[in-house]
Design a protein around this motif. Sequence first.
Motif, PDB file in Angstrom:
ATOM      1  N   ASP A 181      46.475  31.349  44.054  1.00 35.93           N
ATOM      2  CA  ASP A 181      44.689  30.938  44.232  1.00 35.93           C
ATOM      3  C   ASP A 181      44.648  31.304  45.700  1.00 35.93           C
ATOM      4  O   ASP A 181      43.334  31.304  46.226  1.00 35.93           O
ATOM      5  CB  ASP A 181      44.419  29.669  43.998  1.00 35.93           C
ATOM      6  CG  ASP A 181      45.187  28.497  44.878  1.00 35.93           C
ATOM      7  OD1 ASP A 181      46.379  28.822  45.439  1.00 35.93           O
ATOM      8  OD2 ASP A 181      44.776  27.475  44.862  1.00 35.93           O
ATOM      9  N   ASN A 182      45.787  31.891  46.401  1.00 36.90           N
ATOM     10  CA  ASN A 182      45.344  32.445  47.911  1.00 36.90           C
ATOM     11  C   ASN A 182      46.826  33.369  48.534  1.00 36.90           C
ATOM     12  O   ASN A 182      47.836  33.063  47.921  1.00 36.90           O
ATOM     13  CB  ASN A 182      45.341  31.203  48.782  1.00 36.90           C
ATOM     14  CG  ASN A 182      46.375  30.481  48.924  1.00 36.90           C
ATOM     15  OD1 ASN A 182      47.529  30.597  49.229  1.00 36.90           O
ATOM     16  ND2 ASN A 182      46.152  28.926  48.494  1.00 36.90           N
ATOM     17  N   ASN A 183      46.380  34.099  49.626  1.00 36.51           N
ATOM     18  CA  ASN A 183      47.472  34.743  49.982  1.00 36.51           C
ATOM     19  C   ASN A 183      48.310  35.594  49.088  1.00 36.51           C
ATOM     20  O   ASN A 183      49.443  35.562  48.955  1.00 36.51           O
ATOM     21  CB  ASN A 183      48.387  33.864  50.815  1.00 36.51           C
ATOM     22  CG  ASN A 183      47.640  33.090  51.927  1.00 36.51           C
ATOM     23  OD1 ASN A 183      46.663  33.440  52.510  1.00 36.51           O
ATOM     24  ND2 ASN A 183      48.159  31.926  52.014  1.00 36.51           N
ATOM     25  N   ALA A 204      39.283  36.441  44.046  1.00 33.68           N
ATOM     26  CA  ALA A 204      38.349  37.631  43.837  1.00 33.68           C
ATOM     27  C   ALA A 204      37.820  38.373  44.904  1.00 33.68           C
ATOM     28  O   ALA A 204      38.049  39.738  45.283  1.00 33.68           O
ATOM     29  CB  ALA A 204      37.260  37.406  42.700  1.00 33.68           C
ATOM     30  N   GLN A 205      37.098  37.522  45.763  1.00 31.98           N
ATOM     31  CA  GLN A 205      36.517  38.052  47.235  1.00 31.98           C
ATOM     32  C   GLN A 205      37.394  38.717  47.980  1.00 31.98           C
ATOM     33  O   GLN A 205      37.353  39.776  48.565  1.00 31.98           O
ATOM     34  CB  GLN A 205      35.922  37.104  47.687  1.00 31.98           C
ATOM     35  CG  GLN A 205      34.887  37.475  49.091  1.00 31.98           C
ATOM     36  CD  GLN A 205      34.044  36.344  49.589  1.00 31.98           C
ATOM     37  OE1 GLN A 205      34.182  35.280  49.304  1.00 31.98           O
ATOM     38  NE2 GLN A 205      33.341  36.777  50.544  1.00 31.98           N
ATOM     39  N   THR A 206      38.711  38.015  48.436  1.00 30.12           N
ATOM     40  CA  THR A 206      39.644  38.738  49.139  1.00 30.12           C
ATOM     41  C   THR A 206      40.380  39.718  48.789  1.00 30.12           C
ATOM     42  O   THR A 206      41.129  40.376  49.623  1.00 30.12           O
ATOM     43  CB  THR A 206      40.759  37.398  49.494  1.00 30.12           C
ATOM     44  OG1 THR A 206      41.209  36.993  48.341  1.00 30.12           O
ATOM     45  CG2 THR A 206      40.114  36.332  50.119  1.00 30.12           C
ATOM     46  N   ASN A 207      40.332  39.908  47.297  1.00 27.69           N
ATOM     47  CA  ASN A 207      41.086  41.208  46.789  1.00 27.69           C
ATOM     48  C   ASN A 207      40.267  42.321  46.375  1.00 27.69           C
ATOM     49  O   ASN A 207      40.711  43.152  45.700  1.00 27.69           O
ATOM     50  CB  ASN A 207      42.140  40.527  45.670  1.00 27.69           C
ATOM     51  CG  ASN A 207      43.047  39.945  46.292  1.00 27.69           C
ATOM     52  OD1 ASN A 207      44.117  40.487  46.897  1.00 27.69           O
ATOM     53  ND2 ASN A 207      43.300  38.760  46.309  1.00 27.69           N
ATOM     54  N   GLY A 208      38.842  41.911  46.531  1.00 24.11           N
ATOM     55  CA  GLY A 208      38.040  43.053  46.114  1.00 24.11           C
ATOM     56  C   GLY A 208      37.618  42.961  44.225  1.00 24.11           C
ATOM     57  O   GLY A 208      37.458  44.159  44.009  1.00 24.11           O
ATOM     58  N   TRP A 209      38.403  42.194  43.553  1.00 17.87           N
ATOM     59  CA  TRP A 209      38.106  42.187  42.320  1.00 17.87           C
ATOM     60  C   TRP A 209      36.464  41.636  42.102  1.00 17.87           C
ATOM     61  O   TRP A 209      35.928  41.055  42.446  1.00 17.87           O
ATOM     62  CB  TRP A 209      38.817  40.984  41.691  1.00 17.87           C
ATOM     63  CG  TRP A 209      40.297  41.187  41.979  1.00 17.87           C
ATOM     64  CD1 TRP A 209      40.870  42.245  42.293  1.00 17.87           C
ATOM     65  CD2 TRP A 209      41.398  40.056  41.772  1.00 17.87           C
ATOM     66  NE1 TRP A 209      42.348  42.041  42.410  1.00 17.87           N
ATOM     67  CE2 TRP A 209      42.470  40.718  42.216  1.00 17.87           C
ATOM     68  CE3 TRP A 209      41.368  38.818  41.404  1.00 17.87           C
ATOM     69  CZ2 TRP A 209      43.742  40.112  42.022  1.00 17.87           C
ATOM     70  CZ3 TRP A 209      42.682  38.150  41.379  1.00 17.87           C
ATOM     71  CH2 TRP A 209      43.596  38.719  41.922  1.00 17.87           C
ATOM     72  N   GLU A 213      38.131  41.720  34.131  1.00 15.72           N
ATOM     73  CA  GLU A 213      38.774  42.782  33.516  1.00 15.72           C
ATOM     74  C   GLU A 213      39.069  43.599  34.936  1.00 15.72           C
ATOM     75  O   GLU A 213      40.302  44.201  34.911  1.00 15.72           O
ATOM     76  CB  GLU A 213      37.831  43.824  32.764  1.00 15.72           C
ATOM     77  CG  GLU A 213      38.419  44.842  32.163  1.00 15.72           C
ATOM     78  CD  GLU A 213      37.592  45.491  31.066  1.00 15.72           C
ATOM     79  OE1 GLU A 213      38.107  46.495  30.422  1.00 15.72           O
ATOM     80  OE2 GLU A 213      36.511  45.089  31.158  1.00 15.72           O
ATOM     81  N   ASP A 214      38.508  43.707  35.817  1.00 11.24           N
ATOM     82  CA  ASP A 214      38.750  44.560  37.003  1.00 11.24           C
ATOM     83  C   ASP A 214      39.956  43.915  37.583  1.00 11.24           C
ATOM     84  O   ASP A 214      40.954  44.645  38.063  1.00 11.24           O
ATOM     85  CB  ASP A 214      37.485  44.656  38.222  1.00 11.24           C
ATOM     86  CG  ASP A 214      37.898  45.340  39.407  1.00 11.24           C
ATOM     87  OD1 ASP A 214      38.582  46.520  39.500  1.00 11.24           O
ATOM     88  OD2 ASP A 214      37.589  44.690  40.318  1.00 11.24           O
ATOM     89  N   ALA A 215      40.110  42.530  37.804  1.00  8.95           N
ATOM     90  CA  ALA A 215      41.058  41.814  38.492  1.00  8.95           C
ATOM     91  C   ALA A 215      42.584  42.174  37.421  1.00  8.95           C
ATOM     92  O   ALA A 215      43.423  42.585  38.158  1.00  8.95           O
ATOM     93  CB  ALA A 215      40.994  40.322  38.173  1.00  8.95           C
ATOM     94  N   TRP A 240      38.042  32.833  35.424  1.00  5.46           N
ATOM     95  CA  TRP A 240      36.811  33.144  36.083  1.00  5.46           C
ATOM     96  C   TRP A 240      35.459  32.252  35.726  1.00  5.46           C
ATOM     97  O   TRP A 240      34.468  32.718  35.378  1.00  5.46           O
ATOM     98  CB  TRP A 240      36.308  34.686  35.333  1.00  5.46           C
ATOM     99  CG  TRP A 240      35.750  35.712  36.498  1.00  5.46           C
ATOM    100  CD1 TRP A 240      34.283  35.661  36.499  1.00  5.46           C
ATOM    101  CD2 TRP A 240      36.256  36.402  37.262  1.00  5.46           C
ATOM    102  NE1 TRP A 240      33.928  36.629  37.576  1.00  5.46           N
ATOM    103  CE2 TRP A 240      35.292  37.127  38.066  1.00  5.46           C
ATOM    104  CE3 TRP A 240      37.703  36.643  37.788  1.00  5.46           C
ATOM    105  CZ2 TRP A 240      35.574  37.749  38.996  1.00  5.46           C
ATOM    106  CZ3 TRP A 240      37.701  37.632  38.868  1.00  5.46           C
ATOM    107  CH2 TRP A 240      36.647  38.098  39.499  1.00  5.46           C
ATOM    108  N   GLY A 241      35.600  31.067  35.806  1.00 13.56           N
ATOM    109  CA  GLY A 241      34.777  30.032  35.902  1.00 13.56           C
ATOM    110  C   GLY A 241      33.941  29.982  34.352  1.00 13.56           C
ATOM    111  O   GLY A 241      34.622  29.962  33.363  1.00 13.56           O
TER     112      GLY A 241
END
Length: 322
Positions: A181-183, A204-209, A213-215, A240-241
């Motif tokens: 969930d981080n780093n 998602a935000q930190t990795n641009g997902w 499906e994109d992730a 994804w919540g």
Amino acid sequence: MTKYGNKLSWAVGKKTVLCIGTTTIDFVSTIKHFPGENTHQQVIGGYWIRGGKASNNCTVLANLGVKVELLGVLSNWSVFQVLIDDLRARGIIIENCPRCDQGAPFSSVILCKATKTRNIVYCNNNFPYVSIEDFRKLDLNRYGWIHIRALYFDKSLPMVKDIEAYNATSKEKIVLSIYFDNNLDDMWPLMDYCDYAVFSKKLAQTNGWTSMEDACLQLDERLRMRWGLNLKRPYVVVLWGDQGAGFMDLDGNFTHAKPHKPRRIVDALGAGDTFMGTFIYALYIRERSLAVAVDFGNRMASYKCTRNGYDHIANILLPPIL
């Protein structure tokens, strides 16, 4: 208090599940509207609960009758004793947990009904984390599944390497799951050792997902770009919540597991931890497929949100009322 870990369940004959991580004190307050600066507001309700992802995973599994153990540093402070008593009352094994004289981590959680948001302020106080020396005191023959949150790479890597070495010589292998969930860049080498890799939407935000499906597609590409001999490819799950979860098999095939939304949300705190615990239960204890385990995790995370805490999760073990 009911001894939740002693329920007659499908877990009879299964080895212990080990969850490595932390346990904290969570102070939860529910308010109508988020307060403005320098204002006072009466809460609608409040309570404290034992928190921490590994600790919560243990609670969920114990409620389902699974023999489960927590490996995490425990504080000797008297205020922390109430958490230790609660762990023991639920049948969660803590005998191998190292102790320290430092103040325990805690969280202040604010649940806002107007915006349906959850705000968490966490204080760690540089609390120590279990070391490889602590891990090596364990008898790995006792465990059938080990779950680790990817929190400290330098501490987790020696542990997963020891598990791999054990599996290389043992007939009964330990299944290893890791929660990311981080780093991600720092923790990525742990992917070479786990059987199941679970990723949070937080990444998602930190990795641009942009979607689950994109992730999965980006994770699949990254897995295929690895080089080396005998690299292990894990099953991948991306949470994804309220949109459910996406997962990939060992060939990189993507599947969307739809969410199961409750009619009324009472307490969403710990829904992700509930997913993880029930996901392990479905795979290891009930020996279900990945698709069934993800769907079951989604259903139970939704059901968790209908009440406070985790004890009602044990209702699935009860026969239906005719």
